[in-house]
Design a protein around this motif. Structure first.
Motif, mmCIF file in Angstrom:
data_model
loop_
_atom_site.group_PDB
_atom_site.id
_atom_site.type_symbol
_atom_site.label_atom_id
_atom_site.label_comp_id
_atom_site.label_asym_id
_atom_site.label_seq_id
_atom_site.Cartn_x
_atom_site.Cartn_y
_atom_site.Cartn_z
ATOM 1 N N ILE A 19 -44.262 -30.397 -52.424
ATOM 2 C CA ILE A 19 -43.843 -31.794 -52.280
ATOM 3 C C ILE A 19 -42.377 -31.988 -52.647
ATOM 4 C CG2 ILE A 19 -46.165 -32.690 -52.672
ATOM 5 C CD1 ILE A 19 -45.327 -33.359 -55.539
ATOM 6 N N TYR A 20 -41.675 -30.890 -52.937
ATOM 7 C CA TYR A 20 -40.263 -30.982 -53.278
ATOM 8 C C TYR A 20 -39.462 -29.995 -52.435
ATOM 9 C CZ TYR A 20 -42.105 -33.342 -57.417
ATOM 10 O OH TYR A 20 -42.760 -34.190 -58.247
ATOM 11 N N LYS A 21 -38.207 -30.315 -52.241
ATOM 12 C CA LYS A 21 -37.295 -29.405 -51.571
ATOM 13 C C LYS A 21 -36.858 -28.327 -52.555
ATOM 14 C CE LYS A 21 -35.351 -32.913 -48.465
ATOM 15 N NZ LYS A 21 -34.105 -33.599 -48.025
ATOM 16 N N ASN A 75 -47.863 -33.315 -47.089
ATOM 17 C CA ASN A 75 -46.719 -33.525 -47.989
ATOM 18 C C ASN A 75 -45.583 -34.235 -47.251
ATOM 19 O OD1 ASN A 75 -46.316 -31.300 -46.367
ATOM 20 N ND2 ASN A 75 -45.178 -30.150 -47.898
ATOM 21 N N ALA A 76 -45.881 -35.395 -46.722
ATOM 22 C CA ALA A 76 -44.872 -36.179 -46.012
ATOM 23 C C ALA A 76 -44.980 -37.630 -46.449
ATOM 24 C CB ALA A 76 -45.060 -36.068 -44.496
ATOM 25 N N ASP A 77 -43.852 -38.333 -46.385
ATOM 26 C CA ASP A 77 -43.837 -39.772 -46.632
ATOM 27 C C ASP A 77 -43.968 -40.463 -45.279
ATOM 28 O OD1 ASP A 77 -43.493 -39.386 -49.323
ATOM 29 O OD2 ASP A 77 -41.315 -39.475 -49.223
ATOM 30 N N LEU A 78 -45.044 -41.208 -45.120
ATOM 31 C CA LEU A 78 -45.358 -41.814 -43.825
ATOM 32 C C LEU A 78 -44.981 -43.286 -43.814
ATOM 33 C CD1 LEU A 78 -46.829 -41.199 -41.072
ATOM 34 C CD2 LEU A 78 -48.818 -42.281 -42.100
ATOM 35 N N ARG A 90 -41.548 -34.041 -47.151
ATOM 36 C CA ARG A 90 -40.966 -34.124 -48.486
ATOM 37 C C ARG A 90 -40.363 -32.792 -48.925
ATOM 38 N NH1 ARG A 90 -45.176 -37.149 -52.363
ATOM 39 N NH2 ARG A 90 -43.318 -37.226 -53.675
ATOM 40 N N ASN A 91 -40.834 -31.697 -48.331
ATOM 41 C CA ASN A 91 -40.289 -30.392 -48.704
ATOM 42 C C ASN A 91 -39.055 -30.025 -47.900
ATOM 43 O OD1 ASN A 91 -41.408 -29.942 -46.211
ATOM 44 N ND2 ASN A 91 -42.875 -28.409 -46.887
ATOM 45 N N GLY A 92 -38.653 -30.881 -46.963
ATOM 46 C CA GLY A 92 -37.462 -30.619 -46.170
ATOM 47 C C GLY A 92 -37.646 -29.609 -45.062
ATOM 48 N N ILE A 93 -38.877 -29.151 -44.824
ATOM 49 C CA ILE A 93 -39.128 -28.159 -43.787
ATOM 50 C C ILE A 93 -39.453 -28.863 -42.477
ATOM 51 C CG2 ILE A 93 -40.610 -26.265 -43.033
ATOM 52 C CD1 ILE A 93 -40.977 -25.510 -45.941
ATOM 53 N N GLY A 94 -38.554 -28.754 -41.516
ATOM 54 C CA GLY A 94 -38.773 -29.342 -40.206
ATOM 55 C C GLY A 94 -38.254 -30.761 -40.102
ATOM 56 N N PRO A 95 -38.181 -31.262 -38.861
ATOM 57 C CA PRO A 95 -37.643 -32.603 -38.634
ATOM 58 C C PRO A 95 -38.662 -33.694 -38.949
ATOM 59 C CG PRO A 95 -38.363 -31.652 -36.563
ATOM 60 C CD PRO A 95 -38.549 -30.577 -37.606
ATOM 61 N N THR A 96 -38.179 -34.917 -38.968
ATOM 62 C CA THR A 96 -39.058 -36.072 -39.130
ATOM 63 C C THR A 96 -39.954 -36.207 -37.907
ATOM 64 O OG1 THR A 96 -37.453 -37.233 -40.508
ATOM 65 C CG2 THR A 96 -39.129 -38.573 -39.433
#
Length: 732
Positions: A291-293, A395-398, A452-458
């Motif tokens: 859940i973190y970068k 693990n994304a903010d929707l 939230r982990n910064g992996i991949g685009p929105t």
């Protein structure tokens, strides 16, 4: 990051360096592999050409023919054949350790025996007697050798190498006080040993031909058990230190060490390290679900000669080195998806990651599915509905946006903590940040999910739905909530839209009051009449002072069409009420009492040109009442009902029979003469029961319907729909 590493609990292996395996692979079921398509419906060329690798499996070891894995869905071991991804379940088999030679594994079928077996054929090469009670303990395997300690031998000479058909060979080169010795694969010629001496941790390399420890190194870390990797040219190990983790690399030819500082202050204890050519490869597993970068999430290769770094994968879950010294990593990239990647170097020495076995899953965040109905009924379930989206990971903010197409009004919500099954937004049927009731009609939904982990685009996705409700008699704006009309002394008619706040169960206004128009003082009676014209919105009837009754058809946007004449002679009536279906034909009817106290029924026709049939007599004696209010079904039956207030302020309920007549009256309660107006506003709180609105001199209230004819209304609740202005000459 390979077979050349100490056994660690994170790889689901016992502390004795025994890894997952099978008693005898021959005869075990080998179910056919089933390809899993990419969840976003797109399979890359690399995925299509790669072999299959089962999802939810992590690599424990790589042998010549396949992979030992840990199946997270079963929380147990499995064997995956590299050629086609065929899976053998090893959940009922013995622990085992890959030896780094072909498909050989070491197992302990009994407490007193260790064996060297071929995993593919199931053939046992030889047995080794071990029994801790007798001072003989199995401590690991490498190549074609098993290792055992013998407490009856002198300290420093009590570790032995065993091979098929040979006597035991003592391992030399260890300090006499060495303890906690564990052996695992290193290279094709050397095994890796870890041990403790003088209270410090060390690694060493055992020459498998001579059983001599030829190289050693200090693992300078106060705690933890850092990963170790071995190649023909280097040894690399992770040290967890108070200032943060670092990687130490020994050049074997010179004995020189270099150190690579990682993220300062990082508390991770799972960093994988591997070697490929002149590169050390490292990363922190689990980044895909973190859940973190973190700069340690990607699999990174660092050139040991130039210091240049190369990002190989966007994340990894596990890794191991094959018997031929090639690093294999289970991980993924946004471009190619999830699977097993082989780490090699190209012609100019640049490290590369090639997808060789695909799970068919995307690494980027994708929409797996949703549960947004095509048609949403907001007049049910208290006016709320749960909308659900399932993403490829949680693990994304929707952010959810619902937008009404015709008006452009919208609502937004942020869902930070998903349920185990996905993301759920409970829509309360409102727009504009809880201040406006959502109107009927076509909508779009849009989601925006930021990893939230910064992996991949929105991730963005959208869809459509329609909001519908049953027609409501007091709804002039097509949003299912009652609109109240009030006329001021100058003859202007004002409309105020009610809004039910679901969270605090309060009835309030939605926005400011709107001017309908002037000239309404020409009428002495104005009544909400329900749907008379065949549309889905409530209409009005108004009687002028000459006794002519007029129809105003609602446009559904809060305004009304030009009036049309219903007929004359209506001056004989002193009370008029409308809006309920009293005859069970789906049409709103009208009731009127003449000055002699006779109640008359005007049955609705559904034709706006002639909205009422010829009147029929209901009965006499209605002159005792000074107020009649058609309420709809408040008694729990399928037909409209009527309430009447007598001159003493007592309110009476008349249950409709469905034929335009009523059952004997039932007393509701007294004190209702405190109200200047009593309005049947319909179902304001979306519980399926019509409610009542009461306008007093100092306060206004609504009475929620109960559906129980013995007590049809609950306790009154204060509201803020209308202000009690003394200049209101009519409220309807």
């Amino acid at each position: 990051m390979s077979h050349a590493r100490p056994v660690r609990r994170r790889l689901f292996v016992a502390a004795t360096a025994v890894l997952a395996a099978t008693v005898g692979v021959v005869g075990l079921p080998t179910p056919s592999a089933v390809a899993v398509p990419s969840t976003d419906g797109v399979v890359s060329a690399d995925q299509a050409s790669a072999a299959f690798f089962p999802p939810n499996h992590q690599i424990v070891a790589v042998t010549a023919s396949g992979y030992l894995t840990w199946d997270r869905t079963k929380n147990d071991r499995a064997w995956v054949r590299a050629s086609d991804g065929r899976v053998t379940d090893l959940s009922e088999t013995l622990p085992m350790q890959a030896t780094g030679y072909g498909d050989l594994v070491a197992v302990q079928p009994r407490r007193d025996t260790a064996q060297l077996r071929d995993l593919v054929t199931g053939r046992t090469l030889y047995d080794l007697f071990v029994q801790p009670a007798a001072g003989l303990e199995y401590v690991g395997a490498a190549g074609r050798a098993l290792f055992r300690t013998d407490s009856s031998s002198p300290k420093g000479a009590d570790l032995f190498l065993h091979t098929q058909g040979s006597t035991r060979t003592p391992v030399t080169g260890l300090p006499a006080d060495a303890t906690n010795r564990r052996v695992s694969p290193g290279t094709s010629t050397h095994g890796l040993i870890t041990y403790t001496s003088g209270g410090k941790k060390y690694w060493g390399l055992i020459d498998l031909a001579t059983a001599a420890v030829t190289e050693t190194g200090l693992r300078d870390e106060p705690s933890g058990n850092g990963d170790i990797a071995v190649s023909p040219n280097y040894v690399a190990w992770v040290e967890y230190r108070p200032e943060g983790p670092r990687i130490a690399v020994r050049t074997r030819a010179t004995g020189a060490d270099q150190y690579i500082a990682l993220v300062p202050g990082a508390i991770t204890r799972d960093i994988e390290v591997g070697l490929q050519g002149d590169h050390v490869v490292y990363g922190d597993p689990g980044g895909l679900t973190d859940i973190y970068k973190s700069s340690l999430h990607p699999l990174t290769a660092r050139n040991l000669k130039t210091g240049a770094t190369t990002r190989l994968l966007d994340h990894l879950t596990s890794a191991a080195t094959s018997p031929d010294g090639v690093l294999h990593v289970r991980g993924g990239t946004v471009a190619e998806g999830e699977g097993v990647y082989r780490i090699t170097t190209d012609a100019d020495g640049t490290p590369t990651a090639d997808l060789i076995a695909s799970t068919g899953e995307p690494t980027k965040l994708t929409l797996v599915g949703h549960d947004v109905p095509a048609v949403i009924r907001l007049d049910r379930n208290g006016g709320r509905i749960k909308l659900h989206w399932t993403l490829s990971r949680g693990n994304a903010d929707l952010q959810v946006t619902l937008r009404h197409k015709r008006t452009g009004k919208s609502t937004q919500a942020f869902v930070y903590q998903p349920e185990p099954e996905g993301y759920t937004f409970e829509w309360l049927g409102d727009l504009e940040w809880f201040s406006t009731t959502a109107p009927n009609g076509d909508y779009t939904w849009e989601i925006s999910a930021l990893p939230r982990n910064g992996i991949g685009p929105t991730l963005t996705a959208s869809g459509a739905f329609e909001v519908v409700r049953e027609p409501a008699p007091h709804d002039y704006t097509d949003n299912g909530t009652p609109d109240l009309l009030a006329r001021d002394p100058s003859g202007r008619l004002w409309r105020t839209d009610a809004h039910y706040r679901t969270l605090d169960k309060a009835l309030t206004r939605s926005g400011d009051k709107k001017l309908v128009g002037g000239g309404w003082n020409t009428y002495d009676r104005i009544e909400a009449a329900g749907n008379l014209g065949g549309a889905a919105h409530g209409d009005l009837v108004a009687r002028d002072k000459a006794g002519v009754l007029w129809l105003y058809l609602s446009k559904g946007d809060g305004t009304f069409a030009t009036r049309s004449r219903i007929g004359g002679g209506w001056g004989v009536y002193d009370k008029i009420t409308a809006g309920s279906d009293l005859t069970d034909d789906g049409r709103a009817d009208l009731l009127a009492t003449d000055k002699s106290g006779v109640l008359w029924l005007y049955k609705g026709t559904g034709d706006w040109r002639a909205p009422f049939a010829k009147r029929t007599r209901v009965g006499g004696g209605w002159g005792v009442y000074n107020k009649l209010t058609a309420t709809g079904d408040i008694g729990g039956a399928a037909t409209g009902d009527l309430i009447a207030r007598d001159k003493a302020g007592v309110l009476w309920l008349y249950l409709g029979k469905g034929d335009g007549t009523f059952a004997p009256r039932t007393r509701i309660g007294g004190g209702w003469n405190a109200y200047q107006y009593i309005v049947g506003i319909g179902d304001a709180d979306n519980d399926g029961h019509p409610d009542l609105y009461a306008y007093g001199h100092d306060q206004t209230y609504y009475y929620p319907g109960t559906g129980n004819w013995r007590a049809p209304f609950g306790s009154r609740k204060g509201d803020t729909v209308l202000d009690t202005y003394p200049d209101h000459t009519a409220v309807l």
